[in-house]
Design a protein around this motif. Structure first.
Motif, short mmCIF file in Angstrom:
data_model
loop_
_atom_site.label_atom_id
_atom_site.label_comp_id
_atom_site.label_asym_id
_atom_site.label_seq_id
_atom_site.Cartn_x
_atom_site.Cartn_y
_atom_site.Cartn_z
N SER A 203 -14.29 -12.34 -11.23
CA SER A 203 -15.30 -13.35 -11.57
C SER A 203 -15.89 -14.03 -10.35
O SER A 203 -17.10 -14.27 -10.28
N ASN A 204 -15.04 -14.33 -9.38
CA ASN A 204 -15.49 -15.03 -8.18
C ASN A 204 -15.33 -14.20 -6.91
O ASN A 204 -15.18 -14.75 -5.81
N MET A 205 -15.37 -12.88 -7.07
CA MET A 205 -15.22 -11.98 -5.93
C MET A 205 -16.47 -11.12 -5.76
O MET A 205 -17.13 -10.79 -6.74
N THR A 206 -16.76 -10.76 -4.53
CA THR A 206 -17.85 -9.82 -4.29
C THR A 206 -17.35 -8.40 -4.53
O THR A 206 -16.14 -8.16 -4.59
N ILE A 207 -18.28 -7.47 -4.65
CA ILE A 207 -17.92 -6.07 -4.85
C ILE A 207 -17.04 -5.57 -3.71
O ILE A 207 -16.02 -4.91 -3.93
N ASP A 208 -17.42 -5.90 -2.48
CA ASP A 208 -16.66 -5.44 -1.31
C ASP A 208 -15.26 -6.04 -1.29
O ASP A 208 -14.30 -5.37 -0.89
N GLU A 209 -15.13 -7.29 -1.70
CA GLU A 209 -13.82 -7.94 -1.73
C GLU A 209 -12.89 -7.24 -2.72
O GLU A 209 -11.70 -7.03 -2.43
N VAL A 210 -13.43 -6.87 -3.87
CA VAL A 210 -12.62 -6.18 -4.88
C VAL A 210 -12.21 -4.80 -4.36
O VAL A 210 -11.04 -4.41 -4.45
N ALA A 211 -13.17 -4.06 -3.81
CA ALA A 211 -12.88 -2.71 -3.30
C ALA A 211 -11.85 -2.76 -2.18
O ALA A 211 -10.90 -1.95 -2.16
N ASP A 212 -12.02 -3.68 -1.25
CA ASP A 212 -11.08 -3.80 -0.13
C ASP A 212 -9.68 -4.14 -0.63
O ASP A 212 -8.68 -3.65 -0.09
N SER A 213 -9.61 -4.98 -1.65
CA SER A 213 -8.32 -5.36 -2.21
C SER A 213 -7.59 -4.16 -2.79
O SER A 213 -6.39 -3.96 -2.55
N ILE A 214 -8.32 -3.33 -3.54
CA ILE A 214 -7.70 -2.15 -4.15
C ILE A 214 -7.29 -1.14 -3.09
O ILE A 214 -6.22 -0.52 -3.19
N ILE A 215 -8.11 -0.97 -2.07
CA ILE A 215 -7.76 -0.03 -0.99
C ILE A 215 -6.49 -0.48 -0.26
O ILE A 215 -5.66 0.35 0.13
N LYS A 216 -6.32 -1.78 -0.12
CA LYS A 216 -5.09 -2.30 0.51
C LYS A 216 -3.87 -1.97 -0.34
O LYS A 216 -2.81 -1.62 0.18
N TYR A 217 -4.03 -2.07 -1.67
CA TYR A 217 -2.93 -1.70 -2.56
C TYR A 217 -2.63 -0.21 -2.44
O TYR A 217 -1.47 0.21 -2.48
N TYR A 218 -3.69 0.59 -2.28
CA TYR A 218 -3.51 2.04 -2.11
C TYR A 218 -2.74 2.33 -0.81
O TYR A 218 -1.77 3.10 -0.81
N GLU A 219 -3.18 1.70 0.27
CA GLU A 219 -2.55 1.94 1.56
C GLU A 219 -1.09 1.53 1.54
O GLU A 219 -0.22 2.20 2.13
N LYS A 220 -0.79 0.45 0.82
CA LYS A 220 0.59 -0.01 0.70
C LYS A 220 1.44 0.98 -0.10
O LYS A 220 2.59 1.24 0.23
N SER A 221 0.82 1.57 -1.12
CA SER A 221 1.56 2.48 -2.01
C SER A 221 1.89 3.82 -1.36
O SER A 221 2.84 4.50 -1.76
N VAL A 222 1.09 4.23 -0.37
CA VAL A 222 1.32 5.53 0.27
C VAL A 222 2.20 5.43 1.51
O VAL A 222 2.55 6.46 2.09
N LYS A 223 2.54 4.22 1.90
CA LYS A 223 3.40 4.06 3.06
C LYS A 223 4.87 4.39 2.71
O LYS A 223 5.31 4.14 1.61
#
Length: 223
Positions: A203-223
């Motif tokens: 609701s209060n996030m930009t598109i880039d903020e949401v995408a970056d957040s999910i990519i960080k979760y991805y990077e964390k999951s593959v470590k």
């Protein structure tokens, strides 16, 4: 080889497709637009004058529909019975029909088979209503992306206005709330948050903020 799958679920207008496309591009994954597949099915029903509440005709028509995904210049194209319908499936009429006819198990089962097959052959990002709970229950990363109905209506309103299409924001919000109720209360594979999904309220996030957040979760999951 084990492929990685990202499932993004959430209600209509939460930004799932936009975010999924960005993530797929950044990670070089295949983006599978499940909503577009349902919209293609809905377009077929509309073209053939099949009503959303005519279960028998809808189930019969499923046997006559072939939907595939192709890529042209890196862009996903939706092919309905040999015709590229990518530019024809984003209307409100088609969207409402897609939501209404998705309650029928035969419609969903026909498409789920293709979606699962894609995930077995490639790294994918898939968005929809029931990806993490039903289509890809073993997805490596599950996201539940949501936003308030007012914010989702505002986004859709601005999108239509920018295209030169007149719209009423109150009617749009009503349609969104009605669609949420249908999606959450349908008998077969309803919209709900998977137990192991990460919730993101955009609701209060930009598109880039949401995408970056999910990519960080991805990077964390593959470590």
């Amino acid at each position: 080889m084990k492929y990685f799958s990202i499932a993004i679920d959430g209600p209509a207008g939460a930004g799932k497709s936009t975010i999924a496309k960005i993530i797929a591009k950044k990670l070089s994954f295949i983006y599978v637009d499940t909503g577009a597949m349902y919209r293609a099915m809905a377009l077929y029903f509309i073209r053939n004058n099949i009503m959303a509440d005519d279960k028998d005709k809808i189930e019969e028509a499923c046997n006559l529909v072939d939907i595939s995904i192709e890529y042209m210049d890196g862009e996903q194209q939706i092919i309905l019975n040999g015709e590229n319908v990518t530019g024809l499936i984003r209307t409100e009429e088609v969207g409402n029909m897609a939501s209404a006819c998705s309650v029928y198990s035969k419609v969903r089962l026909k498409l789920v088979e293709l979606q699962r097959s894609l995930a077995e052959k490639s790294n994918v990002v898939m968005d929809g209503r029931d990806i993490g709970t039903y289509v890809l229950p073993n997805a490596n990363l599950k996201i539940y992306l949501t936003a308030s109905s007012k914010e989702r209506a505002k986004r859709r309103y601005l999108e239509l206005i920018n295209k030169g299409i007149s719209a009423d924001i109150d009617n749009i919000e009503k349609d969104i709330i009605d669609r949420d109720n249908r999606d959450m209360n349908r008998e077969f594979a309803p919209l709900k948050q998977a137990e192991d999904a990460i919730v993101i309220d955009s609701s209060n996030m930009t598109i880039d903020e949401v995408a970056d957040s999910i990519i960080k979760y991805y990077e964390k999951s593959v470590k």
